[in-house]
Design an enzyme around this catalytic site. Structure first.
Site, PDB file in Angstrom:
ATOM      1  N   LYS A  38      -8.431 -53.633  38.529  1.00 13.76           N
ATOM      2  CA  LYS A  38      -8.782 -54.415  39.720  1.00 13.76           C
ATOM      3  C   LYS A  38      -7.515 -55.010  40.331  1.00 13.76           C
ATOM      4  CE  LYS A  38      -9.751 -58.630  37.075  1.00 13.76           C
ATOM      5  NZ  LYS A  38     -10.708 -59.721  36.794  1.00 13.76           N
ATOM      6  N   ARG A 136     -19.490 -68.566  34.668  1.00  8.85           N
ATOM      7  CA  ARG A 136     -19.144 -67.941  35.942  1.00  8.85           C
ATOM      8  C   ARG A 136     -20.277 -66.997  36.338  1.00  8.85           C
ATOM      9  NH1 ARG A 136     -13.344 -65.013  36.142  1.00  8.85           N
ATOM     10  NH2 ARG A 136     -14.486 -63.492  34.911  1.00  8.85           N
ATOM     11  N   HIS A 170     -17.432 -62.262  28.712  1.00 13.05           N
ATOM     12  CA  HIS A 170     -16.012 -62.511  28.966  1.00 13.05           C
ATOM     13  C   HIS A 170     -15.603 -63.811  28.281  1.00 13.05           C
ATOM     14  CE1 HIS A 170     -12.303 -61.632  31.011  1.00 13.05           C
ATOM     15  NE2 HIS A 170     -12.229 -62.862  31.509  1.00 13.05           N
ATOM     16  N   ARG A 230     -11.275 -53.960  26.720  1.00 11.28           N
ATOM     17  CA  ARG A 230     -10.890 -53.892  28.135  1.00 11.28           C
ATOM     18  C   ARG A 230      -9.687 -54.798  28.415  1.00 11.28           C
ATOM     19  NH1 ARG A 230     -15.848 -57.082  28.398  1.00 11.28           N
ATOM     20  NH2 ARG A 230     -15.202 -59.086  29.292  1.00 11.28           N
ATOM     21  N   TYR A 271      16.076 -74.826  53.946  1.00 11.06           N
ATOM     22  CA  TYR A 271      15.167 -75.861  54.437  1.00 11.06           C
ATOM     23  C   TYR A 271      15.139 -77.070  53.502  1.00 11.06           C
ATOM     24  CZ  TYR A 271      13.150 -72.201  57.440  1.00 11.06           C
ATOM     25  OH  TYR A 271      12.957 -71.203  58.353  1.00 11.06           O
ATOM     26  N   CYS A 318      12.730 -69.075  51.305  1.00 12.52           N
ATOM     27  CA  CYS A 318      12.261 -68.888  52.680  1.00 12.52           C
ATOM     28  C   CYS A 318      11.201 -67.790  52.725  1.00 12.52           C
ATOM     29  CB  CYS A 318      13.437 -68.509  53.581  1.00 12.52           C
ATOM     30  SG  CYS A 318      14.845 -69.634  53.465  1.00 12.52           S
ATOM     31  N   ASP A 320      11.322 -64.834  54.172  1.00 14.01           N
ATOM     32  CA  ASP A 320      11.827 -63.471  54.047  1.00 14.01           C
ATOM     33  C   ASP A 320      13.075 -63.349  53.194  1.00 14.01           C
ATOM     34  OD1 ASP A 320       9.872 -62.589  55.972  1.00 14.01           O
ATOM     35  OD2 ASP A 320      11.131 -63.514  57.504  1.00 14.01           O
TER      36      ASP A 320
END
Length: 388
Positions: A38, A136, A170, A230, A271, A318, A320
């Protein structure tokens, strides 16, 4: 698509994946093997990983949604696939057509899937999810819910249009070593076994696949292996148990030094002026930032690995790019590779510094980062998820 840039990229070592599969197969013995793919195989590339697992003889794959399952089917993956998450009842026909197994988590879902399968004139293969303490998804079976939960599971086993192949749960803390977590995991497993025994006795139905061993349980609780394991991130050579089992990291995330500049003492960097030079500083700029998956919380707190040693990251990360201090590494030049995480700079350590888990870092590697697949040290495929 293939990127034309040598910017930031992820190298996926399919030989390491095959090695990890082989080691885990020996570790679990007779149990069948379900590879969890997944979230694009935790950022590694679900199609490529699934093809390798199919070639190696794995028994099952697990995904989160029908879209993830259909991606695999569209790319030549024919082995059994289990959807762990919700699928709308309107998609049952597609599940049946493409031989995809669906998790059932409650009586209402079982009824919906049964009715739709009958309407489609087919049979849907399902695995029943039991909630033993993850709180869950799954049939509630703890305490006062035991009898009604088992009754619900038995009812699903006899519904038309459904073929109940498996049952699973689980674990919540199987990867935690403290005494309370161990006791909790063992209590979950005990409840799961009691539910199976009661459901099989009441319904007469035999579950061909009983599975509950996630990464932590696969590594540490052999009694939980049952019919199938799993493992998730363990398969990719990450996490606390990988090194103990002799597993290898499958992903190595790399970038390059695009620019090197010299700054005088007292120069603020990036920054927020989080970092200020205290000497003449040789600073490298990498085209790797939070849009690529570099957590901003790691700003000024981690190091990245060059060929000549570790380079401290400086200033705020930052969108990028980010900056690394090369003052003590004069050999590093523009164009040189830098390992963000992988074989020499553990993703486990980086995750610990970020206050998170390795799963989050590998899944965070963004779609603009090309994946380069390697076998025998040679590039076998390239993948870029951007649209052209």
């Amino acid at each position: 698509m293939e990127s034309t840039l040598r910017r930031t990229w992820a190298e996926i070592d399919l030989d390491a994946l095959a090695h990890n599969y082989s080691v885990l197969r020996r570790h679990v013995g007779h149990a069948k093997f379900l590879g969890v793919v997944k979230a694009d195989a935790y950022g590694h590339g679900a199609v490529q990983v699934s093809r390798v697992l199919q070639e190696l003889g794995a028994d099952y794959l697990a995904v989160s949604s029908i879209d993830e399952a259909m991606e695999l089917r569209a790319n030549g993956v024919t082995m059994p696939i289990l959807i762990l998450g919700h699928t709308p009842k309107e998609q049952v026909g597609r599940l049946i057509e493409h031989h995809i197994t669906q998790a059932i988590t409650c009586h209402a879902k079982a009824l919906e899937y049964s009715e739709e399968a009958v309407r489609c004139g087919g049979t849907l293969t399902v695995h029943i999810k039991v909630d033993t303490g993850m709180s869950r998804l799954g049939y509630l079976c703890d305490g006062d819910h035991f009898s009604t939960g088992v009754d619900g599971i038995c009812a699903a086993c006899s519904m038309p249009g459904l073929s109940v192949e498996g049952i699973f749960t689980h674990f919540a803390v199987s990867d935690e070593p403290d005494e309370d977590s161990v006791a909790y995991t063992k209590a979950q497993f005990s409840l799961f076994c009691r539910v199976i025994d009661a459901a099989q006795a009441r319904s007469g139905h035999h579950f061909a696949l009983r599975h509950c061993a996630n990464t932590g349980a696969t590594a540490c609780y052999s009694e939980t292996h049952l019919d199938m394991v799993r493992p998730g991130l363990l398969l990719y050579g990450c996490g606390a148990f990988a090194q103990k089992l002799g597993l290898r990291p499958v992903m190595t995330l790399k970038s390059t030094v695009s620019t090197i500049k010299f700054y005088a003492p007292g120069t603020s960097v990036s920054y927020g002026r989080l970092f200020t030079t205290d000497r003449t500083t040789r600073m490298g700029v990498l085209p790797y930032g939070y849009a690529d998956g570099f957590f901003r919380s790691l700003s000024n707190r981690c190091s990245l690995m060059t060929e000549y040693g570790a380079a401290p990251q400086r200033g705020k990360i930052c969108m990028d790019m980010c900056m690394i201090d090369l003052t003590e590494l004069p050999q590093v030049d523009v164009g040189d590779e830098v390992e963000i995480f992988g074989k020499r700079n553990s993703v486990n350590d980086l995750a610990a510094l970020a206050g998170t888990i390795p799963y989050e870092l590998t899944c965070a590697v963004s779609k603009r980062v090309p994946r380069i697949y390697l076998r025998g040290g040679q590039v076998t495929d390239r993948e870029l998820l951007l649209r052209f």
